[in-house]
Design a protein around this motif. Structure first.
Motif, PDB file in Angstrom:
ATOM      1  N   HIS A  35       0.819  -1.221   0.000  1.00 57.31           N
ATOM      2  CA  HIS A  35       0.000   0.000   0.000  1.00 57.31           C
ATOM      3  C   HIS A  35       0.850   1.268   0.000  1.00 57.31           C
ATOM      4  CE1 HIS A  35      -3.836  -1.972   1.879  1.00 57.31           C
ATOM      5  NE2 HIS A  35      -3.400  -2.616   0.814  1.00 57.31           N
ATOM      6  N   HIS A  43       2.005   2.721   2.785  1.00 57.73           N
ATOM      7  CA  HIS A  43       1.763   3.518   3.991  1.00 57.73           C
ATOM      8  C   HIS A  43       1.615   2.600   5.199  1.00 57.73           C
ATOM      9  CE1 HIS A  43      -2.519   3.212   2.265  1.00 57.73           C
ATOM     10  NE2 HIS A  43      -2.432   2.292   3.206  1.00 57.73           N
ATOM     11  N   HIS A  92      -0.068   1.067   8.625  1.00 51.60           N
ATOM     12  CA  HIS A  92      -1.394   0.789   9.190  1.00 51.60           C
ATOM     13  C   HIS A  92      -1.297   0.832  10.708  1.00 51.60           C
ATOM     14  CE1 HIS A  92      -2.514  -1.749   5.409  1.00 51.60           C
ATOM     15  NE2 HIS A  92      -2.598  -0.446   5.187  1.00 51.60           N
ATOM     16  N   CYS A 102      -7.988  -0.229   2.638  1.00 50.09           N
ATOM     17  CA  CYS A 102      -7.619   1.057   2.067  1.00 50.09           C
ATOM     18  C   CYS A 102      -6.946   0.947   0.722  1.00 50.09           C
ATOM     19  CB  CYS A 102      -6.711   1.811   3.030  1.00 50.09           C
ATOM     20  SG  CYS A 102      -5.358   0.838   3.628  1.00 50.09           S
TER      21      CYS A 102
HETATM   22 ZN    ZN Z   1      -3.318   0.387   3.380  1.00 49.61          ZN
END
Ligand code: ZN
Length: 163
Positions: free
Chosen positions: A150, A152, A154, A162
């Motif tokens: 992703h 990023h 969590h 997301c």
């Molecule tokens: Zn994510």
């Protein structure tokens, strides 16, 4: 472990203007958790933290170009008064609809309201400002495969929907 690409860094930070006004702080609130090396935080701050250990503390002045960028006058423009809600006020932040469904709206600051038009500013509120970051690295951990995918961090232990 050190803060390098692919490490999730937990940070306490206070962000101030160069004349000492506190703009944002994580102290007394949740510390910031971010994935290092993926542009989740401003580039100048990422450079300062590169290679840091837990316990690393510093106060660094990041020039605007390495923080939220320089101001762009093209981002300031007028829209007809009738296109925006009646109760709009100067200084307010509004969100324009994004074309991408899963994206948050784009924030604009309302600079001026007249009977005919509203002046909006799409610059980040901190654009054009040199910023002072007072930081402490309080945690480092290896990112999960999902976080790396992703790009990023969590919140630990939470299922994130997301992507
Ligand atoms: Zn994510």
């Amino acid at each position: 472990m050190k803060a390098t690409k692919g490490i999730v860094v937990t940070l306490q930070y206070t962000l101030s203007s160069t004349d000492g006004e506190v703009l944002e702080t994580s102290v007394g609130d949740e510390p910031l958790e971010y994935l290092h090396g993926f542009g989740e935080i401003v580039p100048g701050l990422e450079k300062v933290i590169e290679g840091a250990d837990v316990g690393f503390k510093t106060k660094a002045t990041i020039p605007a170009a390495e923080a939220y960028g320089e101001r762009d006058d093209d981002e300031v423009f007028d829209v007809p008064r009738g296109e925006l809600p009646e109760d709009i006020e100067e200084g307010e932040e509004i969100y324009a609809d994004s074309d991408e469904e899963d994206e948050e709206g784009i924030p604009f600051t309302v600079v001026k309201v007249t009977d005919e038009s509203v002046t909006l500013d799409g610059n980040h509120p901190f654009a054009g400002k040199d910023l002072v970051f007072d930081i402490e690295v309080i945690g480092l951990r290896q990112a999960s495969a999902e976080e790396l995918e992703h790009g990023h961090a969590h919140a630990e232990g939470e299922e994130e929907d997301c992507d």
